[in-house]
Design a protein around this motif. Structure first.
Motif, PDB file in Angstrom:
ATOM      1  N   GLY A 524     -73.253 -10.865 -47.029  1.00 41.45           N
ATOM      2  CA  GLY A 524     -73.968 -12.168 -46.258  1.00 41.45           C
ATOM      3  C   GLY A 524     -74.259 -13.243 -47.257  1.00 41.45           C
ATOM      4  N   PHE A 525     -73.920 -13.137 -48.536  1.00 42.07           N
ATOM      5  CA  PHE A 525     -74.066 -14.203 -49.566  1.00 42.07           C
ATOM      6  C   PHE A 525     -73.450 -15.560 -49.110  1.00 42.07           C
ATOM      7  N   GLY A 526     -72.269 -15.489 -48.445  1.00 42.86           N
ATOM      8  CA  GLY A 526     -71.407 -16.509 -48.098  1.00 42.86           C
ATOM      9  C   GLY A 526     -72.330 -17.362 -46.817  1.00 42.86           C
ATOM     10  N   GLN A 527     -72.904 -16.742 -46.269  1.00 44.00           N
ATOM     11  CA  GLN A 527     -73.890 -17.371 -45.021  1.00 44.00           C
ATOM     12  C   GLN A 527     -74.945 -17.857 -45.566  1.00 44.00           C
ATOM     13  N   PHE A 528     -75.729 -17.176 -46.810  1.00 43.13           N
ATOM     14  CA  PHE A 528     -76.798 -17.579 -47.504  1.00 43.13           C
ATOM     15  C   PHE A 528     -76.548 -18.852 -48.155  1.00 43.13           C
ATOM     16  N   LEU A 529     -75.379 -19.228 -48.656  1.00 46.17           N
ATOM     17  CA  LEU A 529     -74.888 -20.398 -49.171  1.00 46.17           C
ATOM     18  C   LEU A 529     -74.753 -21.366 -48.287  1.00 46.17           C
ATOM     19  N   GLN A 530     -74.187 -21.275 -47.134  1.00 49.32           N
ATOM     20  CA  GLN A 530     -73.973 -22.143 -45.921  1.00 49.32           C
ATOM     21  C   GLN A 530     -75.514 -22.613 -45.412  1.00 49.32           C
ATOM     22  N   ASN A 531     -76.277 -21.642 -45.444  1.00 48.26           N
ATOM     23  CA  ASN A 531     -77.766 -22.041 -44.956  1.00 48.26           C
ATOM     24  C   ASN A 531     -78.348 -23.048 -45.878  1.00 48.26           C
ATOM     25  N   LEU A 532     -78.059 -22.846 -47.243  1.00 55.72           N
ATOM     26  CA  LEU A 532     -78.589 -23.912 -48.286  1.00 55.72           C
ATOM     27  C   LEU A 532     -77.910 -25.199 -47.864  1.00 55.72           C
ATOM     28  N   LYS A 533     -76.491 -25.132 -47.666  1.00 54.32           N
ATOM     29  CA  LYS A 533     -75.900 -26.399 -47.311  1.00 54.32           C
ATOM     30  C   LYS A 533     -76.647 -27.016 -45.989  1.00 54.32           C
ATOM     31  N   ASN A 534     -76.752 -26.286 -45.188  1.00 56.04           N
ATOM     32  CA  ASN A 534     -77.393 -26.539 -43.692  1.00 56.04           C
ATOM     33  C   ASN A 534     -78.837 -27.298 -44.076  1.00 56.04           C
ATOM     34  N   GLN A 535     -79.442 -26.782 -45.055  1.00 59.17           N
ATOM     35  CA  GLN A 535     -80.864 -27.558 -45.554  1.00 59.17           C
ATOM     36  C   GLN A 535     -80.859 -28.345 -46.230  1.00 59.17           C
ATOM     37  N   GLY A 536     -79.646 -28.949 -46.625  1.00 56.84           N
ATOM     38  CA  GLY A 536     -79.470 -30.259 -47.519  1.00 56.84           C
ATOM     39  C   GLY A 536     -79.282 -30.018 -48.926  1.00 56.84           C
ATOM     40  N   MET A 537     -79.156 -28.879 -49.396  1.00 57.38           N
ATOM     41  CA  MET A 537     -78.799 -28.460 -50.708  1.00 57.38           C
ATOM     42  C   MET A 537     -77.267 -28.060 -50.913  1.00 57.38           C
ATOM     43  N   HIS A 538     -76.542 -28.674 -51.957  1.00 58.92           N
ATOM     44  CA  HIS A 538     -75.283 -28.262 -51.753  1.00 58.92           C
ATOM     45  C   HIS A 538     -74.887 -27.494 -53.234  1.00 58.92           C
TER      46      HIS A 538
END
Length: 565
Positions: A524-538
């Protein structure tokens, strides 16, 4: 025929009396010059104490200041009185009140009697020697120096600059070639009388009165005009440090002075009772008749100068600490720094300690405390785990840690939260081996149970801090051995970089790793990073992770350790 001693005295008059009686006990007449700065009362007491010795006389007094003409005038007065009152003297030996005979006086008499026409005076041109300290070599003979270097340094420097600006140059007397050397000489009666009775003496005196430090050039230059045989060396042992200041001999230098085989040494500490007792009260215990050889101890003095100026690698001292670049090695030994490894792997520190047999610490620069290995509160050198004391001087903390544990390689963890860490110091230290898995700080955030908005803010902060650290580690000024992997790159094949790190540490039993430390579950780490991207943090430092990588860390299939068969 015998040897006459001219003594220049300005302090420690009791020791000067003791040495003067030692000379006269062997039949050597002594003429003493007492600095005019010494009070009349002290001078009278000193003269009265020696009035019972017919071989001791006192000459006219002059004011003797360092680097000024008074020292030459004192030597002239003493020498003139010696030549006039003691016609049996063949050699005149110039010494100071701080000089101490190291060998029986009769040995010096016999040595000079075997060389009746030899002048012992250090004499060399400025172009031939690197002795001058302070920026003035040939200029000391072509400029004027009316101001005292010690008392009026500002005026001295400004007047030198002014003369350079207007290109002023003094005329050197015709036929004279300026020479320099030690002021402690031993000249024959013929040479010394020729210098003092020269018809052109007034011209030479007028010239040298405006020369800087004339006591190291007056007799050294004029002896070249009249001597038939010069040995360019002094019979007095005198050593100088890298700043041109004389070394002072203390009681613990007794054996060193015996090894030198020299006749006289200066500068002796007035309270060195052991030295005075050994060389003045027990002359029969001195060495046999041999050639003076101060080079025997030159190596020791050279090492002393090197230790003072360069010191030991990684050990800071007063003489070098204020000077950037004088540290002769920023730390005293090699050490390893790991960033991101303890975040990515479970129990990484115990695994590394077992694999390398080194001392592995946690985050030494953690905000709350120093995480020493094994949870220690205090480590070698009385270094405690106080963050406040560490942060007062983080560089000193690190250098002390490496110094006090020398012989055992130190390893510690680093992270973007460790803001107290001296990152530039680490980067410029050739002894540092720095291994970084960029972006691994996201793993603890991923496994934490926090609100996602808080995680996003913390991730942005940590990424910024690590980005600044990586800029330093990639700087062209970096001298450390640095290896940086993105997290995605590292987990593809962790054994290869781990093996290279262990090999570089130079472990005594080099062998292939058969097991890597257990990696944290990254499901689930990849999804965690994607969620950060979705929230505006790259999140870019950890590399590219698939949102749902097939077959990677599936919950229904337990992970296996990485093995190399």
């Amino acid at each position: 025929m015998t040897v006459g001693i001219v003594m220049l005295v300005h302090t420690a008059l009791d020791r000067a009396e003791q040495v003067a009686r030692h000379w006269t006990a062997s039949g050597c007449p002594v003429v003493i010059h007492v600095d005019a700065e010494v009070s009349s009362k002290r001078y009278s007491q000193f003269a009265k104490a020696l009035e019972d010795d017919p071989l001791v006389m006192f000459c006219d007094r002059h004011k003797c200041e360092w680097g000024a003409w008074g020292l030459v005038a004192a030597a002239q007065s003493g020498s003139e009185l010696m030549l006039a009152e003691f016609p049996e003297v063949r050699h005149v030996y110039l010494s100071s009140g701080a000089c101490l005979p190291l060998r029986p006086v009769q040995e010096l008499i016999d040595y000079l009697a075997a060389r009746p026409n030899t002048d012992f005076i250090e004499s060399a041109t400025t172009s031939e020697v690197p002795w001058t300290v302070g920026g003035l070599s040939a200029e000391r003979f072509t400029l004027r120096f009316p101001f005292s270097w010690k008392k009026h340094r500002y005026l001295f420097d400004k007047y030198v600059d002014f003369q350079r600006l207007i290109r002023f140059k003094r005329r050197i007397p015709q036929g004279l070639v300026p020479h320099m050397g030690s002021q402690w000489w031993c000249l024959t009666r013929q040479t010394l009388s020729a210098i003092l009775q020269d018809p052109e003496r007034s011209v030479y005196d007028a010239y040298f009165k405006k020369v800087w430090i004339p006591d190291e050039s007056y007799f050294q230059s004029l002896a070249r005009l009249y001597s038939t045989k010069i040995e360019s060396r002094s019979l007095t042992l005198s050593k100088f440090d890298f700043q041109g200041k004389p070394h002072i001999f203390y009681d613990d230098h007794l054996q060193l002075l015996r090894r030198s085989d020299c006749f006289v040494a200066r500068k002796i500490w007035p309270r060195a009772n052991k030295l005075y007792d050994a060389f003045l009260k027990s002359p029969e215990g001195a060495i046999k008749m041999v050639e003076p050889n101060p080079s025997k101890i030159d190596r020791i003095f050279a090492k002393a100068v090197e230790r003072r100026t360069r010191g030991r690698p990684g050990l800071y001292m007063q003489s070098r600490f204020p000077n950037d670049g004088w540290e002769n090695g920023m730390t005293c030994g090699r050490y390893s720094v790991f960033q991101g490894f303890s975040d990515l792997f479970e129990n990484f520190e115990p695994w590394l300690a077992k694999a390398t047999q080194t001392q592995v610490h946690g985050h030494l620069f953690a905000p709350h405390r120093c995480e020493f290995s094994g949870g220690q509160k205090v480590i070698n050198g009385a270094l405690c785990d106080s963050a406040e004391l560490r942060d007062y001087n983080p560089i000193a903390f690190l250098t002390n840690l490496i110094w006090n544990t020398r012989g055992e390689r130190q390893c510690f963890q680093l992270g973007p939260n460790d803001e107290a860490a001296p990152i530039w110091f680490l980067a410029k230290d050739p002894n540092a081996q720095i291994s970084v898995i960029s972006g691994a700080w996201a793993v603890p955030l991923f496994k934490s149970n926090q609100n996602f908005a808080d995680l996003r803010r913390e991730a942005a902060r940590l990424q910024h801090l690590e980005s600044e650290q990586l800029k330093v580690l990639r700087s062209p000024y970096c001298k450390a051995r640095v290896r940086i992997w993105t997290m995605a790159e590292f987990i593809e094949a962790p054994m290869e970089p781990l093996q290279s790190i262990i090999d570089e540490m130079g472990h005594i039993r080099l062998r292939r790793l058969t097991e890597a430390p257990r990696m944290n579950d990254l499901t689930g780490f990849g999804q965690f990073l994607q969620n950060l991207k979705n929230q505006g943090m790259h999140p870019y430092l950890m590399g590219e992770f698939a949102v749902d990588p097939a077959g990677m860390n599936q919950p229904d299939s337990p992970r296996k350790p990485y093995l190399v068969q």
